[in-house]
Design a protein around this motif. Sequence first.
Motif, mmCIF file in Angstrom:
data_model
loop_
_atom_site.group_PDB
_atom_site.id
_atom_site.type_symbol
_atom_site.label_atom_id
_atom_site.label_comp_id
_atom_site.label_asym_id
_atom_site.label_seq_id
_atom_site.Cartn_x
_atom_site.Cartn_y
_atom_site.Cartn_z
ATOM 1 N N ALA A 17 35.620 13.182 52.070
ATOM 2 C CA ALA A 17 35.769 12.094 53.048
ATOM 3 C C ALA A 17 37.034 12.277 53.879
ATOM 4 O O ALA A 17 38.090 12.621 53.350
ATOM 5 C CB ALA A 17 35.811 10.752 52.326
ATOM 6 N N TYR A 21 36.006 6.051 51.408
ATOM 7 C CA TYR A 21 35.308 4.928 50.769
ATOM 8 C C TYR A 21 36.152 4.540 49.560
ATOM 9 O O TYR A 21 36.428 5.390 48.707
ATOM 10 C CB TYR A 21 33.909 5.405 50.380
ATOM 11 N N SER A 159 25.978 7.856 42.751
ATOM 12 C CA SER A 159 27.411 7.892 43.030
ATOM 13 C C SER A 159 27.533 7.628 44.524
ATOM 14 O O SER A 159 26.823 8.251 45.323
ATOM 15 C CB SER A 159 27.955 9.272 42.678
ATOM 16 N N GLY A 160 28.403 6.702 44.901
ATOM 17 C CA GLY A 160 28.485 6.295 46.306
ATOM 18 C C GLY A 160 28.618 7.481 47.248
ATOM 19 O O GLY A 160 27.819 7.662 48.177
ATOM 20 N N SER A 161 29.614 8.330 46.971
ATOM 21 C CA SER A 161 29.894 9.441 47.880
ATOM 22 C C SER A 161 28.732 10.436 47.957
ATOM 23 O O SER A 161 28.655 11.218 48.900
ATOM 24 C CB SER A 161 31.174 10.158 47.444
ATOM 25 N N ARG A 164 26.432 10.890 51.150
ATOM 26 C CA ARG A 164 26.858 11.661 52.323
ATOM 27 C C ARG A 164 26.531 13.142 52.192
ATOM 28 O O ARG A 164 26.653 13.882 53.156
ATOM 29 C CB ARG A 164 28.358 11.459 52.565
ATOM 30 N N SER A 214 36.947 6.792 39.416
ATOM 31 C CA SER A 214 36.878 6.083 40.701
ATOM 32 C C SER A 214 36.272 4.694 40.507
ATOM 33 O O SER A 214 36.683 3.744 41.178
ATOM 34 C CB SER A 214 36.098 6.905 41.724
ATOM 35 N N MET A 218 38.475 1.628 41.724
ATOM 36 C CA MET A 218 37.987 0.762 42.812
ATOM 37 C C MET A 218 37.940 -0.692 42.372
ATOM 38 O O MET A 218 38.326 -1.591 43.118
ATOM 39 C CB MET A 218 36.574 1.179 43.230
ATOM 40 N N ASP A 308 41.501 13.132 47.339
ATOM 41 C CA ASP A 308 40.618 12.119 46.753
ATOM 42 C C ASP A 308 41.247 11.545 45.483
ATOM 43 O O ASP A 308 42.458 11.549 45.361
ATOM 44 C CB ASP A 308 39.233 12.705 46.515
#
Length: 344
Positions: A17, A21, A159-161, A164, A214, A218, A308
Amino acid sequence: SQNWVFMVTAQTPTNIAVIKYWGKRDETLILPINDSISVTLDPSHLCTTTTAAVSPAFHQDRMWLNGKEISLSGGRFQSCLREIRARACDVEDETKGIKITKEDWGKLHVHIASYNNFPTAAGLASSAAGFACLAYALGKLMNVKEDESQLSAIARQGSGSACRSLFGGFVKWIMGKEDNGSDSLAVQLTDEKHWDDLVIVIAVVSSRQKETSSTTGMRESVETSLLLQHRAKEIVPKRILQMEEAIKNRDFASFSQLTCADSNQFHAVCLDTCPPIFYMNDTSHRIISIVEKWNRSEEAPQVAYTFDAGPNAVLIARNRNAATSLIQRLLYYFPPNSDDLSRF
Ligand code: PMV
């Protein structure tokens, strides 16, 4: 007959990223509190290869990661499997005499084998490539008709990332407005050919696994950091627009200024979290100083840095010359010694 196996193999690179995020508004569906933008790496480096197979001889869903069996019972794996199965379509391979109907998919079990071509423990965004590849391979296996963006919304639940990594080039994860997450998905901004002067160098500062995951990080930031609230509401929306403009125009000066500032703000949010989270170490900080001083001594910035949830530096050089000079500088400031070399 019970004797057939039908399988699909897919390969997916990881992504890094440049607008981060950090923070979820829904932990189960993995819905973020801001949009993010990333660059997908070249598939020859840091990528996951996943084979998904189905056979009437399989009696349960099973998965192996780098040759070792891992549990599929976690909610994130189950979400991905459930979402893909719900969209499964008929598969017919006449040459092999295989016919799997929509209804069969609900009863058949899958075996999944996944390999990372980089150390999984090194904290180099292995889950991003992993879940993207899982969603893609299962989607192909089950003849799912959804496009990459729709698949990205499924990978997101792993996983959020990961959402992408379904595209190459520069990618935006749109946070979406819906509570059910249907519009929280990735779109490609530009393909990998658009800005192919860029060279990405990853400086592995430590291969130790991170102390704060993470997910935990978060959660704690969302609960305690006022800076994160300000960032998500006031800063990121403007930065996303500026970053899209910089990418479109291949404007490296703006790109590197935004990338470095956003990485630094993400780590400032981590410090602003209670208790504070330290992902970077002294070596990371030295790399930042070296790049900042160098950029300032030139007419225009040569390299952007971003970090990251770990100490490893991702360095984006404006072109091959800048990348060569970067590596020379890194070797000058961090001369390899026999201890380091013994790792290889
Ligand atoms: O998708 P996760 O849970 O691995 O979180 C990724 C968080 C960062 O890598 C720090 C930022 C990002 O946008 O990738």
